[in-house]
Design an enzyme around this catalytic site. Structure first.
Site, mmCIF file in Angstrom:
data_model
loop_
_atom_site.group_PDB
_atom_site.id
_atom_site.type_symbol
_atom_site.label_atom_id
_atom_site.label_comp_id
_atom_site.label_asym_id
_atom_site.label_seq_id
_atom_site.Cartn_x
_atom_site.Cartn_y
_atom_site.Cartn_z
ATOM 1 N N ARG A 36 0.821 -1.220 0.000
ATOM 2 C CA ARG A 36 0.000 0.000 0.000
ATOM 3 C C ARG A 36 0.850 1.263 0.000
ATOM 4 O O ARG A 36 0.434 2.287 -0.542
ATOM 5 C CB ARG A 36 -0.958 -0.014 1.188
ATOM 6 C CG ARG A 36 -2.079 -0.993 0.947
ATOM 7 C CD ARG A 36 -3.074 -1.004 2.068
ATOM 8 N NE ARG A 36 -4.308 -1.650 1.621
ATOM 9 C CZ ARG A 36 -5.184 -2.223 2.422
ATOM 10 N NH1 ARG A 36 -4.983 -2.220 3.719
ATOM 11 N NH2 ARG A 36 -6.273 -2.769 1.939
ATOM 12 N N LYS A 203 -18.214 -17.979 0.891
ATOM 13 C CA LYS A 203 -19.656 -18.008 1.109
ATOM 14 C C LYS A 203 -20.477 -17.347 0.006
ATOM 15 O O LYS A 203 -20.114 -16.298 -0.511
ATOM 16 C CB LYS A 203 -19.964 -17.266 2.418
ATOM 17 C CG LYS A 203 -19.374 -17.928 3.631
ATOM 18 C CD LYS A 203 -20.210 -17.548 4.819
ATOM 19 C CE LYS A 203 -19.382 -17.226 6.034
ATOM 20 N NZ LYS A 203 -19.837 -16.027 6.710
ATOM 21 N N GLY A 355 -9.545 -9.461 -1.419
ATOM 22 C CA GLY A 355 -8.304 -9.556 -0.658
ATOM 23 C C GLY A 355 -7.623 -10.907 -0.773
ATOM 24 O O GLY A 355 -6.420 -10.992 -1.026
ATOM 25 N N GLY A 378 -12.830 -4.975 0.708
ATOM 26 C CA GLY A 378 -14.250 -4.612 0.804
ATOM 27 C C GLY A 378 -14.659 -3.626 -0.277
ATOM 28 O O GLY A 378 -15.745 -3.731 -0.855
HETATM 29 P P1 ADP Z 1 -11.879 -12.688 -1.482
HETATM 30 O O1 ADP Z 1 -11.199 -12.140 -0.263
HETATM 31 O O2 ADP Z 1 -10.943 -12.835 -2.644
HETATM 32 O O3 ADP Z 1 -13.127 -11.936 -1.826
HETATM 33 P P2 ADP Z 1 -13.298 -14.678 0.056
HETATM 34 O O4 ADP Z 1 -12.954 -13.950 1.314
HETATM 35 O O5 ADP Z 1 -14.696 -14.665 -0.382
HETATM 36 O O6 ADP Z 1 -12.338 -14.198 -1.133
HETATM 37 O O7 ADP Z 1 -12.917 -16.220 0.230
HETATM 38 C C1 ADP Z 1 -11.634 -16.682 0.441
HETATM 39 C C2 ADP Z 1 -11.633 -17.970 1.203
HETATM 40 O O8 ADP Z 1 -12.464 -18.954 0.617
HETATM 41 C C3 ADP Z 1 -10.260 -18.572 1.249
HETATM 42 O O9 ADP Z 1 -9.737 -18.445 2.550
HETATM 43 C C4 ADP Z 1 -10.475 -20.038 0.862
HETATM 44 O O10 ADP Z 1 -9.796 -20.944 1.695
HETATM 45 C C5 ADP Z 1 -11.962 -20.196 1.020
HETATM 46 N N1 ADP Z 1 -12.471 -21.310 0.204
HETATM 47 C C6 ADP Z 1 -12.316 -21.532 -1.113
HETATM 48 N N2 ADP Z 1 -12.843 -22.715 -1.477
HETATM 49 C C7 ADP Z 1 -13.343 -23.273 -0.369
HETATM 50 C C8 ADP Z 1 -13.996 -24.522 -0.100
HETATM 51 N N3 ADP Z 1 -14.234 -25.414 -1.062
HETATM 52 N N4 ADP Z 1 -14.374 -24.766 1.183
HETATM 53 C C9 ADP Z 1 -14.111 -23.875 2.151
HETATM 54 N N5 ADP Z 1 -13.507 -22.696 1.965
HETATM 55 C C10 ADP Z 1 -13.120 -22.395 0.712
HETATM 56 MG MG MG Z 2 -11.664 -12.364 1.847
#
Ligand code: ADP
Ligand code: MG
Length: 398
Positions: A36, A203, A355, A378
């Site tokens: 950053r 999720k 992130g 976010g």
């Molecule tokens: P971002 O920060 O890129 O938006 P998220 O916070 O939504 O992504 O999700 C990231 C997390 O999702 C990671 O820590 C990863 O381990 C988890 N994840 C990915 N696939 C699965 C899965 N099949 N079961 C449980 N967790 C998962």
């Molecule tokens: Mg995340």
């Protein structure tokens, strides 16, 4: 609407307020990732080269009570910034008052000062994060013009972005904010087709609005990660011990209906017996997930299917890892998809938001393989949801 940037301003001799995002991770007082700081350098250097008097500020960490102050002082960041600029950065350990005002008064053209963590003001009654009108007005009074370059907080209505902008004549975007607007905003507004969106992560509930918005603009929406299992459940499949949001199954059905022909789900998964890095690994067809296993990555057929869409894409937006990439055994899906997006090189505009997704591609050594890796977690999610971000809306239109 195009936004004004620092190129549109006369900076020589001006007191230039620069809101950056220096919310860096700290461990025992040491900066563990300075991305950053590095990302903010072009804007700061430009202001200094043009003879501006730079007044730089940011929030840092969570400040809930007085004891949080010691661990969240921006003084370490000021030191690091000084090294990067190879120039003195005057650090004022205050967020307001005579000392700060005098230091600003004494600044000469091409000099820079930084003041303390804007969130220290929250201890006086949530002032910064609640966009306290008096605070925004006060900070605005310290400068002549305002440069907002903090994309990471652009989804928040704070005194240090919106508050200052409403009390000063000129508010423009710094280079980093400009880049985020160009890539995320510009792509959502007028993408080149085929436009492939790839969504993963933990999720469904975190990503509902992103899925809905991307269904409006993308040609294909590929879904993986933990959230696919709620979709598989909605299709009547047995998902074993995989991540399930039972209260979102109906919503997943609706999304599948809404995205008919656009939403692409794979047909195989890599499972484990437990949510553990060394758990026994198996490849299963989605019709045959055993009741004592859970899906931790997308399978090889799914990777191939996803790659066939990616290869002909002119635009790719990716948010959310496709598997538990933190466990090396279950990182293959995320790594392969990252690589095939990177392989598009100049043939497509490729954007990573989120992130953990950004962390994944950096971990794979593919940092330079994309047109843009968003610096906001976010903020990039809310931007992908199609929301108007207050920190962008407050910048003057061209
Ligand atoms: P971002 O920060 O890129 O938006 P998220 O916070 O939504 O992504 O999700 C990231 C997390 O999702 C990671 O820590 C990863 O381990 C988890 N994840 C990915 N696939 C699965 C899965 N099949 N079961 C449980 N967790 C998962
Ligand atoms: Mg995340």
């Amino acid at each position: 609407m195009p936004k004004q940037t620092i190129r549109d301003l006369e900076l020589n001799g001006k007191k230039v307020l620069i809101r950056v995002d220096f919310n860096v991770p700290l461990k025992e007082g040491i900066i563990t990732d300075e991305n950053r700081i590095v990302e903010a350098l072009p804007t700061i250097k430009y202001v200094l080269e043009k003879g501006g008097r730079a007044i730089v500020f940011s929030h840092l960490g969570r400040v809930k009570d007085e004891s949080d102050k010691a661990n969240n002082s921006l003084s370490v960041v000021a030191k690091r910034l000084e090294e990067h600029l190879n120039q003195k950065v005057v650090f004022i350990p205050e967020t307001r008052g005579e000392k700060l005002e005098k230091a600003i008064h004494d600044l000469k053209n091409g000099e820079i000062l930084m003041f303390e963590n804007t969130r220290f003001e929250d201890l006086n009654g949530k002032k910064e994060s609640k966009n306290d009108p008096e605070l925004g007005k006060y900070w605005a009074s310290l400068g002549d013009v305002f440069v907002n370059d903090a994309f990471g907080t652009a989804h928040r209505d704070a005194a240090s972005n919106v508050g200052i902008a409403s009390n000063i004549k000129h508010t423009v975007a710094g280079f980093l904010l400009e880049k985020e607007i160009k890539f995320i905003g510009g792509t959502l507004e007028s993408p080149e087709h085929p436009f492939v969106a790839i969504l993963g992560g933990a999720k469904v509930s975190d990503k509902i609005e992103v899925i809905k918005n991307l269904l409006n603009v993308a040609d294909h929406v590929l879904i993986g990660g933990g959230m696919i299992f709620t979709f598989y459940k909605a299709m009547g499949l047995e998902i074993g011990k995989s991540l399930l949001e039972a209260d979102k199954v109906d919503l997943a059905k609706e999304l599948l209906e809404l995205g008919k022909g656009k939403i692409i789900l794979g047909d195989d998964v890599i499972t484990g017996k437990a949510f553990e890095p060394e758990t026994e690994k198996n490849c299963r067809s989605i019709e045959g997930i055993p009741s004592d296993e859970l899906g931790l990555d997308i399978g090889p057929r799914t990777i191939q299917l996803f790659e066939s869409y990616i290869q002909s894409a002119r635009t790719v937006v990716w948010n959310g890892p496709l598997g538990v990439f933190e466990f090396p055994r279950f990182a293959e899906g995320t790594r392969s998809i990252a690589q095939s997006i990177a392989d598009l090189k100049d043939r497509a505009t490729t954007i990573i938001g989120g992130g953990d997704s950004a962390a994944a591609v950096i971990q794979f050594g593919l940092k330079d393989g994309f047109s843009h890796i968003s610096t906001g977690g976010g903020a990039s999610l809310e931007y992908l949801e199609g929301k108007v971000l207050p920190g962008i809306a407050c910048v003057d239109d061209k």
